[in-house]
Design a protein around this motif. Structure first.
Motif, PDB file in Angstrom:
ATOM      1  N   ASN A  61      71.671 -43.787 -51.083  1.00  0.00           N
ATOM      2  CA  ASN A  61      70.780 -42.425 -51.455  1.00  0.00           C
ATOM      3  C   ASN A  61      72.134 -41.900 -50.310  1.00  0.00           C
ATOM      4  O   ASN A  61      71.676 -41.893 -49.442  1.00  0.00           O
ATOM      5  N   SER A  62      71.468 -40.402 -50.535  1.00  0.00           N
ATOM      6  CA  SER A  62      72.325 -39.018 -49.247  1.00  0.00           C
ATOM      7  C   SER A  62      73.294 -40.101 -48.581  1.00  0.00           C
ATOM      8  O   SER A  62      72.596 -39.687 -47.781  1.00  0.00           O
ATOM      9  N   ILE A 109      66.636 -45.864 -32.606  1.00  0.00           N
ATOM     10  CA  ILE A 109      66.096 -46.246 -33.678  1.00  0.00           C
ATOM     11  C   ILE A 109      65.163 -45.791 -34.249  1.00  0.00           C
ATOM     12  O   ILE A 109      65.164 -45.323 -35.279  1.00  0.00           O
ATOM     13  N   ALA A 110      64.778 -44.638 -33.344  1.00  0.00           N
ATOM     14  CA  ALA A 110      64.317 -42.956 -34.551  1.00  0.00           C
ATOM     15  C   ALA A 110      64.595 -42.478 -35.832  1.00  0.00           C
ATOM     16  O   ALA A 110      64.175 -42.470 -37.277  1.00  0.00           O
ATOM     17  N   ILE A 111      66.049 -42.083 -34.537  1.00  0.00           N
ATOM     18  CA  ILE A 111      67.033 -41.339 -36.165  1.00  0.00           C
ATOM     19  C   ILE A 111      67.471 -42.421 -37.258  1.00  0.00           C
ATOM     20  O   ILE A 111      67.570 -41.635 -38.139  1.00  0.00           O
ATOM     21  N   LYS A 112      68.142 -43.633 -36.802  1.00  0.00           N
ATOM     22  CA  LYS A 112      68.156 -44.525 -37.696  1.00  0.00           C
ATOM     23  C   LYS A 112      67.138 -45.062 -38.899  1.00  0.00           C
ATOM     24  O   LYS A 112      67.339 -44.996 -40.512  1.00  0.00           O
ATOM     25  N   TRP A 137      65.695 -45.181 -44.360  1.00  0.00           N
ATOM     26  CA  TRP A 137      64.789 -43.946 -44.910  1.00  0.00           C
ATOM     27  C   TRP A 137      65.278 -43.655 -46.016  1.00  0.00           C
ATOM     28  O   TRP A 137      64.487 -44.077 -47.610  1.00  0.00           O
ATOM     29  N   ILE A 138      65.974 -42.919 -46.019  1.00  0.00           N
ATOM     30  CA  ILE A 138      66.431 -41.675 -46.729  1.00  0.00           C
ATOM     31  C   ILE A 138      67.322 -42.056 -47.687  1.00  0.00           C
ATOM     32  O   ILE A 138      67.218 -42.122 -48.485  1.00  0.00           O
ATOM     33  N   THR A 139      68.410 -43.171 -46.624  1.00  0.00           N
ATOM     34  CA  THR A 139      69.811 -43.877 -48.137  1.00  0.00           C
ATOM     35  C   THR A 139      69.034 -45.494 -48.338  1.00  0.00           C
ATOM     36  O   THR A 139      69.567 -45.392 -49.497  1.00  0.00           O
ATOM     37  N   GLY A 140      69.057 -45.505 -47.516  1.00  0.00           N
ATOM     38  CA  GLY A 140      68.380 -47.778 -48.279  1.00  0.00           C
ATOM     39  C   GLY A 140      69.785 -47.979 -48.182  1.00  0.00           C
ATOM     40  O   GLY A 140      69.218 -49.152 -48.918  1.00  0.00           O
ATOM     41  N   SER A 141      70.770 -47.279 -47.393  1.00  0.00           N
ATOM     42  CA  SER A 141      71.863 -47.757 -47.060  1.00  0.00           C
ATOM     43  C   SER A 141      71.169 -49.794 -46.015  1.00  0.00           C
ATOM     44  O   SER A 141      70.749 -49.927 -45.455  1.00  0.00           O
TER      45      SER A 141
END
Length: 302
Positions: free
Chosen positions: A112-113, A24-27, A32-36
């Protein structure tokens, strides 16, 4: 309940709980970074895994409690109740996600990214595979239904991580709608998975009998004792980790009660060892009584 069973099952649920929390933490950070959106669905699935593992962590300890005055058959049904509650919550949440997946197909969003999401999803897939392998090991030794259900969660999560990697790769190549398509497929998979858990939990709560192969194995164990002439009225069920077996065996009329008891006791131990942990009750019937009952029944139907 043997201590090895308790230790393995408790350790497995502890690993699952902290593993789901880590995912949960890493996803969350990656989404948040990618918005996928497909990664968001994967994050949702990991959240469901955490809730499921949390319930298993609590309830399996309750299910392993020995029988008491108010619960003579133990507390094993707690596992099935937990699975039922989990699946009901998951089904409602997945419907919401499926609706949003359709919206994303109509109005694709830029990711993103995507490389960051690909790397994190690959790491998640590898870690999930390691957990599933360990859970298979525990199931092989314990045959725990709770761990089987937990492993199904993480097996689905493994497939979801692979699907997310595929979606992000397509998005990286400029296929924007891939994120919505994969999110929709993943959501449908989770939905079907939740339905399967619901059916399995309901069957356990309704005391579904063991598979026919298991019942046949019980008959073969009984008939392996030369003093036993036949077996009837086999009743089986599972309650959490415990298998309950009841059956009638047919013995010679003039067999001493002490010997009949010894044979029944021996058979109980044989069945309990095969289906451990198990509680077995064997009733002894005189052969002549059973023969008369069979003859009467045949006369009635002829």
């Amino acid at each position: 309940m043997n201590s090895t069973y308790d230790k393995l099952v408790k350790r497995s649920t502890t690993f699952s709980l902290f593993f789901a929390l880590f995912l949960i933490a890493i996803k969350s950070a990656t989404w948040w970074i990618t918005g996928s959106f497909s990664l968001l669905v994967s994050l949702f699935d990991s959240t469901m895994d955490f809730l499921a593992s949390g319930l298993n962590f609590i309830l399996i300890r309750y299910a392993l409690k020995p029988p008491d005055h108010d619960h003579c058959f133990g507390h094993g049904k707690a596992e099935s109740l937990a699975a039922l509650a989990q699946s009901a919550f998951i089904i409602g949440s997945v419907i919401f996600l499926l609706i949003n997946s359709v919206k994303l197909l109509i109005h694709p969003a830029t990711v993103n990214s995507p490389m960051v999401g690909i790397i994190i999803s690959a790491v998640s897939a590898i870690l999930t595979l390691m957990l599933v392998i360990y859970q298979r090991y525990v199931i092989k030794l314990t045959n725990s239904n709770a761990i089987k259900a937990d492993m199904l969660h993480y097996s689905a999560d493994l497939l979801i991580n692979i699907a997310v990697i595929f979606a992000l790769c397509l998005t990286w190549l400029g296929i924007d709608y891939a994120d919505g398509v994969l999110a929709l497929i993943i959501g449908c998979y989770i939905f079907l998975h939740a339905i399967k858990i619901t059916i399995h939990a309901l069957q356990d709560l309704l005391d579904k009998a063991l598979p026919q192969a298991d019942n046949q194995a019980i008959v073969e164990l009984a008939l392996s004792l030369k003093e036993i002439h036949g077996v009837h009225e086999i009743k089986t069920r599972r309650s959490g980790p415990i298998t309950f077996v009841q059956l009638h065996i047919e013995l010679d009329d003039l067999m001493p009660l002490v010997k009949a008891h010894a044979i029944a006791d021996k058979l109980e131990k044989m069945i309990a060892n095969k289906f451990a942990p198990a509680e077995v009750i064997v009733h002894q019937d005189p052969l002549s009584v059973i023969s008369k009952e069979k003859a009467t029944f045949e006369n009635l139907i002829n």
